[in-house]
Design an enzyme around this catalytic site. Structure first.
Site, PDB file in Angstrom:
ATOM      1  N   GLY A  46       0.838  -1.277   0.113  1.00 26.79           N
ATOM      2  CA  GLY A  46      -0.198   0.088   0.367  1.00 26.79           C
ATOM      3  C   GLY A  46       0.557   1.615  -0.273  1.00 26.79           C
ATOM      4  N   ASP A 193      28.582   7.526 -11.967  1.00 28.60           N
ATOM      5  CA  ASP A 193      27.424   6.596 -11.773  1.00 28.60           C
ATOM      6  C   ASP A 193      27.492   4.795 -12.363  1.00 28.60           C
ATOM      7  OD1 ASP A 193      24.876   5.119 -12.423  1.00 28.60           O
ATOM      8  OD2 ASP A 193      24.542   6.615 -14.603  1.00 28.60           O
ATOM      9  N   HIS A 364      14.510  -0.246 -27.954  1.00 24.50           N
ATOM     10  CA  HIS A 364      15.305   1.129 -27.027  1.00 24.50           C
ATOM     11  C   HIS A 364      17.181   0.545 -26.634  1.00 24.50           C
ATOM     12  CE1 HIS A 364      14.792   2.807 -22.588  1.00 24.50           C
ATOM     13  NE2 HIS A 364      15.418   1.375 -22.302  1.00 24.50           N
ATOM     14  N   HIS A 368      22.430   4.877 -19.704  1.00 18.85           N
ATOM     15  CA  HIS A 368      24.049   4.974 -18.671  1.00 18.85           C
ATOM     16  C   HIS A 368      24.723   4.680 -19.310  1.00 18.85           C
ATOM     17  CE1 HIS A 368      21.182   5.871 -15.108  1.00 18.85           C
ATOM     18  NE2 HIS A 368      20.194   4.895 -16.065  1.00 18.85           N
TER      19      HIS A 368
END
Length: 553
Positions: A46, A193, A364, A368
């Protein structure tokens, strides 16, 4: 001497994907880089979103000078409303990033109280003792920057999310020269990264999807539904250009897709030919072979436009037999079930579904850097200290090993959320921890924080259900009127004989309680809960949530 060290303190994004947030502290000044969120795992029942615990920033609120954003993805800006509700500090970002931020803050009624300061690649600005230069990098979103931060002990470079694309669709290439300049001057620490550290080679350019997309446009005989991330502005631009070339009108459906396309158009990142865009209500006015629908919902989000269209529940997006649905995105781990459920619904409607299944040609590409680009950056900057950021622990570890193996850094240092890394010109060492972690948010009308105990109760309910012993007590005499009732929901093993015995257990508890205990509802409820819990656990090996209810008559 410790006071003269730069402190690097990650508050999110090191040890998980998402909720990226990093604090740099020099004496009594703190600069924050990014303020992201992450979407919850299925066990956080939830919960809508997860943001970093910013107790450290709140405790030192007088020292926080500003938040600098590297780009506009949710995992870098999504936590801003919650952080700004605690800290009223300026927010720095590029033009496109701030356009996303404005919409987010307006939604949370924080826009009027927040100072937004636009930054641009190559234009330095100062925040306290820090001089920051944004450097143009390429990613799956537009207008992204790395940050070169001059501190009193040396230059720290934070890459943000990046890949090295020298020919992006908007012509704003990755600025290799600027990174090389900083490398010549000397870099104290590089925060890089780690997302694609598992991938060898180079990440392809955004343009590399165009040949396969062109081929799909050529052979699609009926309507083409094109779905991508709403922040994939380059991909959106390529799809619009191809639609124009192939004589298709374009309807844009889905709130996030409409908002992103409008911002991109306003800021000149997408050029739309006159007459290309039609209103969704006009789709039926054109032959199917002359229509492309740009639609949101590539991750199978339950209420997204594509999910609703897949079950014939969208006012304008109707999928007919022979239509083609193209998902130009990757499957985000954790979303597999919802995505394949949507694909199943589409297949039931005899649509041809094309998704990233490893077939020939790309539909696609990642935003990165892969291993060779990561090596290139390390070689260009030749930092003294290397600190991997953005990723699970295994990604950070592999990235640190990759940097060490190159022999150009003095040390590769692994840190996680909450670690305090103190750095000066000669050394870098971990000196302690601050409070860090995640805060769960139910973003309903009031966006409430969900405490751990609430999640524990929800998990408890989902696994073993609930048992309500209901007692009827005479208000005047204080006596229990009759044997308690037991109501169960979601509790397996509640056969009539067992429930009858459980009622007797509650009755026995009441018999063995004094009048004083019965008069104190808090005490009697707890006694019933403990005795009933013991009985149920012994007889069923289950632990339902037990909530005694007292009715006065």
């Amino acid at each position: 001497m410790a006071h003269d060290n730069l402190k690097i303190i990650p508050l999110g994004g090191l040890g998980e994907f998402g909720m990226n947030c990093m604090a740099l502290r020099w004496k009594d000044d703190i600069l924050v880089i990014d303020a992201g969120l992450m979407f919850p795992e299925s066990e956080l029942l939830g919960v809508d979103i997860v943001v970093p615990d910013i107790s450290y920033l709140v405790e030192n609120r007088r020292m926080v000078r500003g938040i600098v954003l590297t780009h506009g993805h949710e995992d870098h800006i999504g936590g801003l409303p919650w952080i700004l509700s605690e800290l009223n500090v300026p927010v720095y970002g590029t033009e496109f990033t701030l356009a996303y931020v404005e919409g987010k803050l307006e939604e949370h009624k924080l826009l009027d109280d927040t100072e937004l300061i636009e930054i641009a690649p190559g234009s330095k600005f100062t925040i306290g003792p820090f001089t920051v230069e944004p450097i143009r990098v390429t990613h799956s979103l537009v207008d992204c920057v790395a940050l070169a931060i001059e501190t009193p002990v040396g230059v720290v470079v934070h890459t943000g999310d990046f890949k090295v694309d020298l020919s992006p669709p908007d012509g704003k290439a990755f600025d290799l020269h600027k990174f090389a300049e900083y490398g010549k001057r000397g870099v104290l620490a590089l925060l890089q990264d780690s997302t694609n550290v598992d991938r060898p080679g180079y990440t392809p350019s955004e343009w590399s999807v165009k040949p396969r997309l062109d081929e799909i446009f050529s052979r699609t005989k009926k309507k083409l539904f094109f779905s991508c991330f709403s922040s994939s502005i380059y991909r959106m631009g390529i799809a619009l250009d191809l639609a124009h070339q192939h004589g298709r009108k374009v309807a844009i459906i889905g709130r996030s897709m409409v908002e992103s396309s409008e911002i991109a158009q306003d800021l000149g990142y997408i050029n739309i030919s006159p007459g290309l865009i039609i209103n969704p209500g006009q789709i039926g006015d054109h032959a199917p072979e002359n229509v492309m629908v740009l639609i949101s919902g590539t991750q199978g989000e339950p209420m997204s436009a594509l999910s609703r269209a897949a079950v014939d529940n969208h006012k304008h997006a109707r999928i007919s037999p022979g239509d083609t649905v193209l998902l130009s995105s990757r499957v985000i781990p954790g979303n597999e079930k919802s995505i394949y459920r949507v694909i199943d619904h589409l297949c039931r409607r005899d649509a041809q579904v094309i998704f990233d299944d490893g077939a020939s040609g790309l539909i696609h590409v990642s935003g990165h850097a892969s291993q060779e680009e990561q090596r290139l950056m390390i070689n260009l900057l030749r930092p003294k200290f290397f600190i991997p950021v953005h990723g699970d622990y295994r990604h950070l570890k592999k990235h640190a090993e990759l940097a060490k193996s190159m022999g150009v850094v003095d040390a590769a240092i692994l840190i996680e959320d909450g670690d305090v890394l103190e750095v000066n010109a000669n050394e870098a060492r971990k000196t302690g921890k601050v409070t860090a972690g995640r805060v769960c948010i139910d973003s309903g009308s009031s966006a409430d924080v969900v405490a751990d105990i609430v999640i524990r109760d929800r998990r408890h309910l989902s696994e073993d259900g609930i048992v309500l012993p209901i007692l009827t007590i005479n208000k005047l005499s204080g006596k229990v009127e009759r044997l308690p009732e037991l109501v169960t929901r979601g509790f397996v093993g509640a056969d009539p004989a067992m429930l009858e015995e459980a009622r007797k257990v509650v009755g026995l508890t009441l018999e063995n309680s004094s009048a004083e205990e019965k008069a104190d509802y808090g005490v009697i409820k707890e006694k019933i809960r403990i005795d009933l819990k013991r009985y149920i656990q012994k007889n069923t090996s289950r632990r339902p949530l037990i909530m005694p209810v007292i009715l006065e008559i």
